[in-house]
Scaffold this motif. Structure first.
Motif, mmCIF file in Angstrom:
data_model
loop_
_atom_site.group_PDB
_atom_site.id
_atom_site.type_symbol
_atom_site.label_atom_id
_atom_site.label_comp_id
_atom_site.label_asym_id
_atom_site.label_seq_id
_atom_site.Cartn_x
_atom_site.Cartn_y
_atom_site.Cartn_z
ATOM 1 N N THR A 31 0.838 -1.193 0.000
ATOM 2 C CA THR A 31 0.000 0.000 0.000
ATOM 3 C C THR A 31 0.878 1.250 0.000
ATOM 4 O O THR A 31 2.053 1.202 0.368
ATOM 5 N N PHE A 32 0.281 2.374 -0.395
ATOM 6 C CA PHE A 32 1.005 3.639 -0.306
ATOM 7 C C PHE A 32 0.041 4.780 -0.007
ATOM 8 O O PHE A 32 -1.160 4.712 -0.304
ATOM 9 N N GLY A 33 0.592 5.819 0.594
ATOM 10 C CA GLY A 33 -0.138 7.059 0.813
ATOM 11 C C GLY A 33 0.674 8.208 0.264
ATOM 12 O O GLY A 33 1.879 8.090 0.044
ATOM 13 N N VAL A 34 0.011 9.333 0.041
ATOM 14 C CA VAL A 34 0.660 10.500 -0.559
ATOM 15 C C VAL A 34 0.492 11.689 0.372
ATOM 16 O O VAL A 34 -0.599 11.912 0.909
ATOM 17 N N VAL A 35 1.563 12.453 0.545
ATOM 18 C CA VAL A 35 1.469 13.742 1.234
ATOM 19 C C VAL A 35 1.715 14.836 0.203
ATOM 20 O O VAL A 35 2.685 14.782 -0.559
ATOM 21 N N THR A 36 0.822 15.825 0.172
ATOM 22 C CA THR A 36 0.897 16.833 -0.881
ATOM 23 C C THR A 36 0.753 18.237 -0.291
ATOM 24 O O THR A 36 0.775 18.421 0.928
ATOM 25 N N ILE A 37 0.599 19.224 -1.169
ATOM 26 C CA ILE A 37 0.615 20.618 -0.730
ATOM 27 C C ILE A 37 -0.742 21.086 -0.187
ATOM 28 O O ILE A 37 -0.827 21.552 0.938
ATOM 29 N N LEU A 38 -1.794 20.980 -0.988
ATOM 30 C CA LEU A 38 -3.090 21.563 -0.653
ATOM 31 C C LEU A 38 -4.211 20.524 -0.727
ATOM 32 O O LEU A 38 -4.122 19.551 -1.488
ATOM 33 N N LYS A 39 -5.278 20.754 0.033
ATOM 34 C CA LYS A 39 -6.448 19.876 -0.050
ATOM 35 C C LYS A 39 -7.006 19.847 -1.468
ATOM 36 O O LYS A 39 -7.516 18.816 -1.922
ATOM 37 N N GLU A 40 -6.903 20.986 -2.164
ATOM 38 C CA GLU A 40 -7.429 21.068 -3.522
ATOM 39 C C GLU A 40 -6.703 20.130 -4.483
ATOM 40 O O GLU A 40 -7.217 19.805 -5.559
ATOM 41 N N SER A 41 -5.502 19.702 -4.116
ATOM 42 C CA SER A 41 -4.727 18.796 -4.974
ATOM 43 C C SER A 41 -5.161 17.341 -4.826
ATOM 44 O O SER A 41 -4.845 16.515 -5.687
#
Length: 243
Positions: A108-118
């Protein structure tokens, strides 16, 4: 091997000397290209759409300059399918490549990103690339892409917090840093997760994608013309890049 890193924005975001040196090894020389026309940053589907004409023009110029492969420097993978139609050299998207790498390293994998809109854009990509069954979720650090370079400590702390939440609470066995502006943070995030008792890979999308071009070039592989057929040029109106 000459690899062109196309930043799909008009704002110059130069890789610093250490970041560029980390990419230019194993026989690779990298050049970084910005757009003449397009958005100042890519944080929405609309931004992605406005980036594509300038990306086509940039890719065509880079091919004329003799580059061997193109990497799209944005986790939204804007214009990936389009550029694969347009040029006859390998074109790699950092989101697709990172997800494929994680699929080979973890369940499994998860992603951390910049904004909720992304997050909806990333979810679209997960589904399009066939990784829905491995994806456990995406968390945002609420920092804009053009702000993060000046706030490295705060950015790293927020990334580590959200990555830990994905691993501990949502059973992510690997983490992808979902913005190429996070370059250089992966090892620190991995160490912090390990201190919390979790030994999981943390994928830095730009380096892993640049280095993934090496075996393709060595073996003469590129995108299929059955999947990405070339079309005859036609008249294009209203775009100064193509006049």
């Amino acid at each position: 091997m000459q690899i062109s890193i196309i930043q799909p924005i008009t704002t110059p975001v130069d890789l610093d000397s250490q970041e560029l040196e980390g990419l230019c090894k194993n026989g690779i020389t990298c050049s970084v290209v910005n757009l003449h026309t397009g958005p100042c940053s890519v944080e929405s589907r609309t931004d992605k759409a406005f980036a594509i004409p300038g990306m086509i023009a940039a890719a065509q110029r880079e091919v004329q300059n003799g580059v061997d492969a193109i990497v799209i420097d944005c986790f939204g993978d804007p214009g990936l399918d389009v550029l694969r139609e347009v040029v006859d050299i390998p074109v790699l998207g950092v989101a697709q490549t990172s997800m494929n790498i994680c699929a080979s390293l973890a369940d499994t994998f998860g992603v951390v990103t910049i904004l909720k809109e992304s997050i909806p854009i990333i979810t679209d990509a997960v589904n399009a690339y066939g990784h829905k069954g491995r994806f456990v979720g995406c968390r945002a650090i609420d920092m804009r892409s053009l702000e993060i370079k000046g706030q490295v400590n705060e950015m790293t702390n927020r990334l580590a917090e959200q990555a830990l939440s994905l691993v501990r609470d949502q059973n992510a066995h690997s983490i992808i840093l979902g913005c190429t502006g996070f370059i250089g943070c992966a090892e620190e995030i991995r160490k912090r997760l390990e201190l919390s008792g979790f030994n999981v890979p943390v994928v830095d999308p730009l380096p892993v994608t640049v280095f993934s071009a090496i075996p393709l070039l060595q073996m003469g592989l590129k995108q299929s013309r059955e999947s990405y057929p070339k079309h005859k040029p036609k008249e294009i109106k209203g775009y100064p890049e193509f006049q």
